[in-house]
Design an enzyme around this catalytic site. Structure first.
Site, PDB file in Angstrom:
ATOM      1  N   GLY A 171     -52.060  27.707 -24.562  1.00  0.00           N
ATOM      2  CA  GLY A 171     -51.156  28.737 -25.390  1.00  0.00           C
ATOM      3  C   GLY A 171     -51.960  29.850 -25.308  1.00  0.00           C
ATOM      4  N   GLY A 175     -52.903  33.293 -27.495  1.00  0.00           N
ATOM      5  CA  GLY A 175     -53.367  33.761 -28.952  1.00  0.00           C
ATOM      6  C   GLY A 175     -53.266  35.479 -28.733  1.00  0.00           C
ATOM      7  N   GLU A 176     -53.106  36.000 -29.842  1.00  0.00           N
ATOM      8  CA  GLU A 176     -53.170  37.629 -29.900  1.00  0.00           C
ATOM      9  C   GLU A 176     -54.446  37.996 -29.059  1.00  0.00           C
ATOM     10  OE1 GLU A 176     -54.067  39.791 -33.395  1.00  0.00           O
ATOM     11  OE2 GLU A 176     -53.250  41.669 -32.422  1.00  0.00           O
ATOM     12  N   PHE A 177     -55.444  37.423 -29.010  1.00  0.00           N
ATOM     13  CA  PHE A 177     -56.577  37.967 -28.422  1.00  0.00           C
ATOM     14  C   PHE A 177     -56.940  37.697 -26.854  1.00  0.00           C
ATOM     15  CE2 PHE A 177     -57.288  38.349 -32.811  1.00  0.00           C
ATOM     16  CZ  PHE A 177     -57.937  39.803 -33.274  1.00  0.00           C
ATOM     17  N   GLU A 237     -55.982  33.869 -24.079  1.00  0.00           N
ATOM     18  CA  GLU A 237     -55.590  32.535 -23.673  1.00  0.00           C
ATOM     19  C   GLU A 237     -56.361  31.356 -24.839  1.00  0.00           C
ATOM     20  OE1 GLU A 237     -56.330  32.229 -19.791  1.00  0.00           O
ATOM     21  OE2 GLU A 237     -54.481  32.899 -19.297  1.00  0.00           O
ATOM     22  N   VAL A 238     -55.565  30.682 -25.198  1.00  0.00           N
ATOM     23  CA  VAL A 238     -56.165  29.222 -25.787  1.00  0.00           C
ATOM     24  C   VAL A 238     -56.179  28.144 -24.808  1.00  0.00           C
ATOM     25  CG1 VAL A 238     -55.794  27.560 -27.790  1.00  0.00           C
ATOM     26  CG2 VAL A 238     -55.011  30.069 -28.008  1.00  0.00           C
ATOM     27  N   LYS A 294     -60.620  29.303 -27.861  1.00  0.00           N
ATOM     28  CA  LYS A 294     -59.859  30.654 -27.946  1.00  0.00           C
ATOM     29  C   LYS A 294     -60.774  31.590 -27.182  1.00  0.00           C
ATOM     30  CE  LYS A 294     -57.042  30.257 -32.191  1.00  0.00           C
ATOM     31  NZ  LYS A 294     -56.684  30.659 -33.290  1.00  0.00           N
ATOM     32  N   ASP A 296     -51.095  33.371 -45.011  1.00  0.00           N
ATOM     33  CA  ASP A 296     -50.216  32.881 -43.937  1.00  0.00           C
ATOM     34  C   ASP A 296     -49.902  31.401 -43.692  1.00  0.00           C
ATOM     35  OD1 ASP A 296     -48.337  33.447 -42.180  1.00  0.00           O
ATOM     36  OD2 ASP A 296     -49.779  34.282 -40.389  1.00  0.00           O
TER      37      ASP A 296
END
Ligand code: ACK
EC number: 2.7.10.1
Length: 821
Positions: A500, A502-504, A506-507, A525, A618
């Site tokens: 996947g 992530g914001e920073f 790849e995961v 991450k 969240d």
């Protein structure tokens, strides 16, 4: 269990193998039994039995509008069969000489069957999604003597869109397949012996349609079928009046998950700045009303309309003599305009048919010409330019005997008349509402100050519980990381694949093999190259937080790689990924207990976090991970950036970024994020789980969600939801955050439900589900309603409205004053 919303209900029909599956039709007539007994003999499926039974089943729900119902067509249906010796119509009539349009085909002994039955043109009347309900019987191939090789147990349904009522096509390839239809219940010769015929009901839907109408076609490829009826319909949300606005009949949308926003128009004598809205679901249910109309000055709301002044309540008696009674009263509480006059109706008790009306511009009268020593009943109403208000309750006074001295008791307040049936009823209802509202656990009222101590500051120590330390309190963020997260050698990590983004960065999934430990599957991450110092700090901030937690329902941090690039955060691997995606993929696949087990895990993780003084902010199914044992773990920790990288987070008017649909109103309005606001989000997660990943509030805009929630509306129960779970959801969505359950109470409640699974058997029933779609979930008592009539209607006691009015309980304020006494 399913999503409650427009999509889910529609889906259910298809998965369930149709809208109801097989049903037995008892007492097959001898002729029918005979025809089925040998497929070789032209089966004269008179199906006579069906007509009487079926005609009683014809009533369709008010939200369904029939475009065709073969059972109600008196003349020729105009359907054609090809080849001609394939499908044939049974030319029978029922006991009322109405034709029974049953089509049959039974060429189970012959190879290569391809028999088509084409309907005539069906107008869709503007609907873009239509439903087809088929009722049919189908013979079990195993029961056929020697027909096994060729016999089929399915048939196919097709459609062809056309604007032309004479445009029926005969070419197969012009038809689009809707589905293969199989029977839930086929029948055997044995069944015929028992005179029981299995009638199947299957429903399919088609859309979006773009032309004016369509043809249906049924293809048989060698089955023994009797198509008993075909009903084609669309769904609409029927016209309603809600909050003084009229919402018109509305055809549901083309998409099975579509919510149509419909504006209402104010009823006579009412106005609004912002037209009220409701949402018409694909299932024909009105959802989430927003806004309201208000009665114009001079009008008051009553039973969904605007009428004139409120009733006169405060009536005092004045001089009473043997032939006269003087009365005075005060203006109604809410005159709703200038009082032009009063109308006074009176009659001798028990002689109501012979009454007298007098009018007075003053708030007093003297009724004369009365009989001595007789009881008179008085009712008074006021008139403004808007018309008459309702009559007051009945007041009774007795004239004096012939020889008694007259009395002037104008200053003596009238003693209240006997308590009426309505008041007793009211008391009982209020008592019931007050006592019945809560069940299960008691929610200790939490002192807001105490709450602040527990939830607001991350540094208040609870006895025996570790406390979360905000990494911001470290001058050097690197120090925080190394205090809470173990440094891992990059060489001990094997990256296997990207799972996947992530914001920073790849995961990935991979394996971790540290010296002296066994190899572990892990999620990794990564921080993408070219990051800024702030991005690095924020990225590792999550590890600084996660590293402080140690709980089976919190994602476990293995460590970080900071000494080489790429910078990485390594956590335990959760085979099933994020919960929302997982549930959507496995729609309808779990038992209630499995779902409650997931919820229990999340609640336990959240209890741990709240005990640590950590507020998540969240909490949502997308931020829960689930492993191969269906253990759920809370993930996605961060500082302010948590909300920055959540695609659901939207900017509020105050500039912050908030995932509106999951967030408590006080957190949206003034950023009051506490464990109690996490409890609100937990309630939304419960809803997501029970509805298998349905989107909360569907396609409503964030602004509409905020408004609707502020106005007291809450998500309706998901389809087939245990009542106990929905009650917990509603508890989590209490406006007053101190009234919401705490996470430890939620864990205890869920544990109880798991220990006692029969408590989950009571589902929120469909009718109350529909009413909750519209109900306000603020206080469920009278306080939630704006008129007595509306309240009584809501509690199904509308027939008592008049009694309440007559007794002066015409406003919700008056009702609220009534005590049990
Ligand atoms: O729904 P998913 O498969 O689960 O896609 C997202 C993606 O990475 C981006 O966040 C998955 N993911 C995140 N953390 C983990 C983990 N610890 N184990 C397995 N998958 C993970 C997440």
């Amino acid at each position: 269990m399913r999503g409650s919303g427009p999509r889910a209900a529609g889906r259910r029909r298809t998965w369930g193998g149709g809208g109801g599956g097989g049903g037995d039709i008892p007492s097959t007539p001898a002729s029918l039994a005979a025809c089925y007994s040998s497929p070789r003999r032209a089966p004269l499926w008179t199906c006579l039995l069906l007509c009487a039974a079926l005609r009683t089943l014809l009533a369709s729900p008010s939200s369904e509008v029939n475009l065709l119902d073969s059972r109600t067509v008196m003349g020729d249906l105009g359907w054609i069969a090809f080849p001609k010796n394939g499908w044939e119509e049974i030319g029978e009539v029922d006991e009322n000489y109405a034709p029974i349009h049953t089509y049959q085909v039974c060429k189970v002994m012959e190879q290569n069957q391809n028999n088509w039955l084409l309907t005539s043109w069906i107008s869709n009347e503007g609907a873009s999604r239509i439903f087809i309900e088929l009722k049919f019987t189908l013979r079990d191939c195993n029961s056929l003597p020697g027909g096994l090789g060729t016999c089929k147990e399915t048939f196919n349904m097709y459609y062809f869109e056309s604007d032309d009522a004479n445009g029926r096509k005969l070419k197969e390839n012009q038809y689009i397949k809707i589905d293969t239809i199989a029977a839930d219940e086929s029948f055997t010769e044995l069944d015929l012996g028992d005179r029981v015929m299995k009638l199947n009901t299957e429903v399919r839907d088609v859309g979006p349609l773009s032309k004016k109408g369509f043809y249906l076609a049924f293809q048989d490829v060698g089955a023994c079928i009797a198509l008993v009826s075909v009903r084609v319909y669309y769904k609409k949300c029927p016209s309603v009046v809600r909050h003084l606005a009229i919402f018109p009949d509305t055809i549901t949308g083309a998409d099975s998950s579509q919510l149509l926003e419909v504006s209402g128009s104010c009823v006579n004598h009412s106005v609004t700045d912002d037209p009220p809205k409701m949402h018409c679901s694909a299932e024909g249910e009105w959802l989430v009303p927003i806004g309201k109309c208000m009665c114009k000055a001079g009008y008051e709301e009553k039973n969904g309309t605007c009428q004139a002044p409120s009733p006169v309540t405060n009536v005092k008696r004045g001089k009473i003599a043997k032939n006269s009674i003087s009365l005075s009263w005060q203006e109604p509480d809410r005159p709703n305009g200038i009082i032009l006059e009063y109308e006074i109706k009176y009659f001798e008790k028990d002689q109501e048919t012979s009454y007298t009306i007098i009018k007075s511009k003053e708030a007093s009268i003297t009724a004369e010409g009365l009989k001595p020593a007789s009881v008179y009943v008085f009712q008074i109403r006021a008139r403004t330019a808007a018309g008459y208000g309702v009559f007051s309750r009945r007041f009774e006074f007795e004239t004096t005997p012939v020889f008694a001295a007259s009395s002037d008791q104008s200053q003596i307040p009238i003693i209240a008349v006997s308590v009426t049936v309505g008041v007793i009823l009211l008391a009982v209802v209020i008592g019931f509402l007050l006592s019945g509202r809560r069940c299960g656990y008691s929610k200790a009222k939490q002192d807001p100050e105490e709450e602040k101590m527990q939830f607001h500051s991350g540094h208040i120590k609870l006895p025996g519980v570790r406390t979360y330390i905000d990494p911001h309190t470290y001058e050097d963020p690197n120090q925080a990381v190394h205090e809470f997260a173990k440094e891992i050698e990059a060489s001990s990590i094997t990256i296997e694949r990207v799972i996947g983004a992530g914001e920073f960065g790849e995961v990935c999934s991979g394996r971790l093999k540290q010296p002296g430990k066994r190899e572990l599957p892990v999620a990794i991450k990564t921080l993408k190259v070219g990051y800024s110092e702030k991005q690095r700090r924020d990225f590792l901030g999550e590890a600084s937080i996660m590293g402080q937690f140690d709980h089976p329902n919190i994602i476990h941090l293995e460590g970080v790689v900071t000494k080489s690039k790429p910078v990485m955060i390594v956590t335990e691997y959760m085979e099933n990924g994020s919960l929302d995606t997982f549930l959507k993929k496995n729609d309808g696949q779990f038992t209630v207990i499995q779902l409650v087990g997931m919820l229990r895990g999340i609640a336990a993780g959240m209890k741990y976090l709240s005990d640590m003084g950590y507020v998540h902010r969240d909490l949502a199914a997308r931020n829960i991970l689930i492993n191969s044992n269906l253990v759920c773990k809370v993930s996605d920790f961060g500082l302010s950036r948590v909300l920055e990288d959540d695609p659901e987070a939207a900017y509020t008017t105050r500039g912050g970024k908030i995932p509106i649909r999951w967030t408590a109103p006080e957190a949206i309005a003034f950023r009051k994020f506490t464990s109690a606001s996490d409890v609100w989000s937990y309630g939304i997660v419960m809803w997501e789980v029970v509805s298998y990943g349905e989107r909360p509030y569907w396609e409503m805009t964030n602004q509409d969600v905020i408004k609707a929630v502020e106005e007291g509306y809450r998500l309706p129960s998901p389809m087939d939801c245990p009542a106990a779970l929905y009650q917990l959801m509603l508890d989590c969505w209490q406006k007053d955050r101190n009234s919401r359950p705490k996470f430890d109470e939620l864990v205890n409640m869920l544990d109880k439900l798991i220990r006692n699974p029969s408590s989950l058997k009571t589902l929120v029933n469909t009718s109350s589900r529909v009413s909750t779609l519209l109900a306000e979930h603020g206080p469920l008592g009278p306080g939630a309603y704006r008129s007595v009539g509306e309240w009584l209607e809501a509690i199904k006691m509308g027939r008592y409205t008049e009694i309440f009015m007559e007794n002066g309980y015409s406003s919700m304020d008056a009702v609220a004053q009534v005590t049990l006494e």
